[in-house]
Design an enzyme around this catalytic site. Sequence first.
Site, PDB file in Angstrom:
ATOM      1  N   GLU A   1       1.692   6.892  -0.513  1.00  0.00           N
ATOM      2  CA  GLU A   1       0.559   5.967  -1.275  1.00  0.00           C
ATOM      3  C   GLU A   1       0.948   4.768  -0.904  1.00  0.00           C
ATOM      4  O   GLU A   1       2.000   4.099  -0.952  1.00  0.00           O
ATOM      5  CB  GLU A   1       0.965   6.007  -2.785  1.00  0.00           C
ATOM      6  CG  GLU A   1       0.801   7.558  -3.314  1.00  0.00           C
ATOM      7  CD  GLU A   1       1.137   7.707  -4.626  1.00  0.00           C
ATOM      8  OE1 GLU A   1       0.751   8.653  -5.286  1.00  0.00           O
ATOM      9  OE2 GLU A   1       1.825   6.726  -5.421  1.00  0.00           O
TER      10      GLU A   1
ATOM     11  N   ASP B   1       2.026   0.275  -9.458  1.00  0.00           N
ATOM     12  CA  ASP B   1       0.838   0.433  -8.333  1.00  0.00           C
ATOM     13  C   ASP B   1      -0.261  -0.641  -8.609  1.00  0.00           C
ATOM     14  O   ASP B   1      -0.106  -1.325  -9.485  1.00  0.00           O
ATOM     15  CB  ASP B   1       0.130   1.566  -9.136  1.00  0.00           C
ATOM     16  CG  ASP B   1       0.592   2.901  -9.087  1.00  0.00           C
ATOM     17  OD1 ASP B   1       1.709   2.963  -8.305  1.00  0.00           O
ATOM     18  OD2 ASP B   1       0.114   3.700  -9.787  1.00  0.00           O
TER      19      ASP B   1
END
Length: 236
Positions: A203, A140
């Site tokens: 995402e 991430d």
Amino acid sequence: MAHKPYTSIPIQECGEPLVPIPDSFLKLHPHPYQSLGAPYGQASPFWLRSGVLAALERAQAFLKPHGWQLAIFDAYRPIAVQQFMVAHTFSALCQERGHDAQQLEPAIATEIWQQVYRFWAVPSLDPAKPPPHSTGAAVDLTLADREGRLLEMGGAIDEISERSLPDFYDRHPEGTSAACFAQRRQVLYQAMSDAGFQRHPNEWWHFSLGDQLWAWQRQQQTNQRDIIARYGRIDF
């Protein structure tokens, strides 16, 4: 519990080690999950498989002409941390919506769990269905400038909302900053995809390479059903 279609992809573990992400990358401190008390033990959230790290270095090089760099939010995640964060997210959503997590009507609980698992992977202990981050093949991240200042991307990492969808600002161009957010997300995507990564469908910040989700997305793009995962769950 939400079904993730990518968990049916076979894994042929390649055996690459987990290695630390070097200090040549900007790493966000204090780490948000560690600050919440997530049980990492001796593991680090700033580890990746060696082949994934090599690809991340290529993505970093792509950004240099833009005057930007990658900012690492989270990478390796033991199963216990995945379990902790899924439970934390469920409790936070209950609180946000004014519900007592211990006294939920079944329909409301189901709806909240669906929201959680739209973004979070199931913390499965089945070695054939590992969460992406527990393989060391997922990361991430976001963008920062040369001085390490984070760029506004139009939504926070881990935000449970429509703004987290990668193309949200392409579909909602109204507002003075929408075009800027859309462009920054696109540059991040270009940097990572050119290096071989696939982006999570829901995402803007999540990318992986060599895990089941990556293999499943590659199959969808190429219609080559022989593409499989090379990174499975790795325990520390």
